[in-house]
Design a protein around this motif. Structure first.
Motif, mmCIF file in Angstrom:
data_model
loop_
_atom_site.group_PDB
_atom_site.id
_atom_site.type_symbol
_atom_site.label_atom_id
_atom_site.label_comp_id
_atom_site.label_asym_id
_atom_site.label_seq_id
_atom_site.Cartn_x
_atom_site.Cartn_y
_atom_site.Cartn_z
ATOM 1 N N GLY A 40 -34.775 -32.404 -28.176
ATOM 2 C CA GLY A 40 -33.627 -32.837 -27.398
ATOM 3 C C GLY A 40 -33.300 -31.880 -26.269
ATOM 4 N N TRP A 41 -33.715 -30.611 -26.424
ATOM 5 C CA TRP A 41 -33.543 -29.620 -25.374
ATOM 6 C C TRP A 41 -34.783 -29.509 -24.479
ATOM 7 N N ARG A 42 -35.767 -30.390 -24.690
ATOM 8 C CA ARG A 42 -37.051 -30.339 -23.990
ATOM 9 C C ARG A 42 -37.809 -29.050 -24.314
ATOM 10 N N ASN A 43 -37.580 -28.540 -25.542
ATOM 11 C CA ASN A 43 -38.297 -27.363 -26.011
ATOM 12 C C ASN A 43 -39.392 -27.791 -26.973
ATOM 13 N N GLY A 44 -40.496 -27.102 -26.928
ATOM 14 C CA GLY A 44 -41.591 -27.394 -27.840
ATOM 15 C C GLY A 44 -42.738 -26.437 -27.574
ATOM 16 N N PHE A 45 -43.791 -26.557 -28.340
ATOM 17 C CA PHE A 45 -44.964 -25.706 -28.176
ATOM 18 C C PHE A 45 -46.131 -26.585 -27.738
ATOM 19 N N ASP A 46 -46.586 -26.381 -26.498
ATOM 20 C CA ASP A 46 -47.670 -27.218 -25.965
ATOM 21 C C ASP A 46 -48.893 -26.397 -25.576
ATOM 22 N N GLY A 47 -48.963 -25.160 -26.078
ATOM 23 C CA GLY A 47 -50.101 -24.312 -25.753
ATOM 24 C C GLY A 47 -50.097 -23.772 -24.342
ATOM 25 N N GLY A 48 -48.983 -23.896 -23.645
ATOM 26 C CA GLY A 48 -48.878 -23.365 -22.289
ATOM 27 C C GLY A 48 -49.183 -24.359 -21.192
ATOM 28 N N GLN A 49 -49.381 -25.640 -21.547
ATOM 29 C CA GLN A 49 -49.737 -26.630 -20.525
ATOM 30 C C GLN A 49 -48.614 -26.811 -19.501
ATOM 31 N N ALA A 50 -47.384 -26.938 -19.986
ATOM 32 C CA ALA A 50 -46.266 -27.136 -19.065
ATOM 33 C C ALA A 50 -46.091 -25.916 -18.157
ATOM 34 N N PHE A 51 -46.250 -24.734 -18.707
ATOM 35 C CA PHE A 51 -46.108 -23.522 -17.910
ATOM 36 C C PHE A 51 -47.219 -23.446 -16.866
ATOM 37 N N ALA A 52 -48.434 -23.832 -17.251
ATOM 38 C CA ALA A 52 -49.548 -23.837 -16.296
ATOM 39 C C ALA A 52 -49.283 -24.802 -15.149
ATOM 40 N N ARG A 53 -48.739 -25.990 -15.469
ATOM 41 C CA ARG A 53 -48.406 -26.946 -14.399
ATOM 42 C C ARG A 53 -47.302 -26.399 -13.510
#
Length: 424
Positions: free
Chosen positions: A298-311
């Motif tokens: 709900g806070w748009r928090n999660g663990f995606d392996g760094g994909q969002a940070f890379a984008r």
């Protein structure tokens, strides 16, 4: 946290070692694997840490003074910035009203206060009930006390591993981090770092039950408390393997190691805080053991392996001005990786490597708000030990100039940051 230094010690090794209180400050001696040294009593330990704590207090006082002057020039309240904005407000609401408050955004996201772990609000409520302080005042007081406890814990770990001079430098490097002002905010970073540092120190000195208890409390403070749990478990498993191994060439025999019952109890206690809260949230929301993940979503928090940070980093290269920020982010991540590699090469004890690695991975690979990543990395203090060692090898006047210059820059950046976008 001071009580941890007065408990009896059953060391992992009976090999005689020099008393760390009498080591020459200029000699830097790494402690490898899980070798332990007896911890000094509370009073001598505090006297030994005094230069580090006084230096830390001076850096934090400079940061708060700079923030007060900067905020006054902009007709803002520095105290409000520290105690009644962003996450500090959420912690205060939990302390005052308990769990169950949430905000529904126009885009459908639900921000629930269940995302915030309970130890800091519990302490705020306890202190507000016992004193005339408001919940916000109590949060600020807890942060100040916890930041000093964290500095002392960082010194204890660095002193144990590399000696007193490196311990002092480690505390000061942690104090002058660009986002060091967060250490004085009514946030949970200082409290978590204090619990993590003293838990790691307890592991290094063979106090398994103390280490497990502090890991339990760290797990009640932030989700990244799992890093402390992993460090305790990794050290305990390594200790068990060593215990089952053959006698060492120096004649030490496996029977001299820590009692397995205490080690097992420490391992049992360590995950109870984080697991207990996550399971309670799942029961409270009716969504089962994974209910906390839905709250974070709900806070748009999660663990995606760094994909969002890379984008996020890649998007910076769409225009020239923002490309400079993208280069800075890449350099920053590269620096973190390099520091971790140096920590491995310098043979930091296993629990420090496990803890720092998990904290760093969770911070970089989470899909949360990207501006919060420097703040989330702040508890990873073992990454600073190579820098502390480098400073410890300099002459005192030179290291003082380096740290003093960075402290001024950090205080200015902290004031600018909180009066601008600030930490989420």
């Amino acid at each position: 946290m001071a009580c941890t230094t007065s408990l009896p010690l059953t060391p992992l090794s009976t090999t005689p070692r020099p008393d760390p209180r009498f080591r020459t400050p200029s000699i830097i001696e790494p402690v490898t694997d899980l070798e332990t040294r007896a911890a000094p009593p509370v009073a001598p330990s505090l006297r030994r840490a005094a230069p580090a704590l006084l230096g830390y207090a001076a850096v934090r006082a400079l940061g708060l003074l700079t923030l007060a002057l900067w905020s006054a020039a902009r007709d803002k309240s520095a105290y409000t910035l520290l105690t009644a904005r962003w996450d500090a407000l959420w912690y205060t609401r939990v302390a005052e009203l308990g769990y169950g408050y949430e905000v529904r955004l126009p885009n459908g996201d639900v921000h629930s206060n269940l995302a915030f772990f309970p130890l800091l609000p519990w302490l705020e409520r306890l202190l507000a009930a016992a004193t005339p302080l408001s919940y916000a005042d109590a949060g600020f007081a807890v942060a100040l006390l916890a930041s000093v406890a964290a500095a002392w814990g960082i010194f204890a770990v660095a002193d144990h591993v590399h000696g007193r001079r490196a311990g002092v430098c480690a505390v000061l490097v942690w104090a002058v981090l660009p986002v060091g002002i967060v250490q004085s905010m009514a946030y949970s970073e200082s409290l978590f770092t204090a619990l993590a540092a003293w838990s790691l120190y307890a592991v290094l000195t063979g106090r398994w039950v103390t280490a497990g208890t502090l890991a339990l409390l760290a797990g009640l403070t932030r989700p990244v408390g799992l890093a402390v749990v992993a460090a305790v478990w990794a050290a305990a498993v390594a200790s068990y393997v060593r215990e089952r191994g053959p006698a060492r060439p120096d004649g030490a025999h496996p029977e001299e190691r820590a009692p397995s019952a205490r080690r097992a109890l420490g391992m049992l206690l360590a995950p109870l805080g984080a697991a207990g809260y996550v399971l309670w949230v799942g029961h409270h929301t009716g969504k089962g053991p994974l209910g906390y993940l839905d709250v974070q979503a709900g806070w748009r928090n999660g663990f995606d392996g760094g994909q969002a940070f890379a984008r996020f980093v890649a998007d910076k290269f769409t225009s020239f001005p923002s490309a400079l920020a993208g280069v800075g982010l890449i350099v920053g991540v590269g620096l973190l990786v390099w520091l971790y590699v140096v920590c491995v090469r310098q043979r930091q004890p296993l629990p420090l490597l496990v803890y720092a690695g998990i904290v760093t991975a969770l911070a970089l690979c989470a899909s949360s708000y990207f501006g919060s990543k420097p703040r989330l990395l702040m508890p990873a203090f073992p990454l600073l030990l190579p820098l502390a060692l480098a400073l410890a090898r300099l002459r005192t006047p030179r290291s003082a100039v380096v740290l003093g210059t960075i402290a001024v820059a950090s205080s200015l950046y902290g004031a600018f940051w909180l009066n601008g976008s600030g930490p989420p």
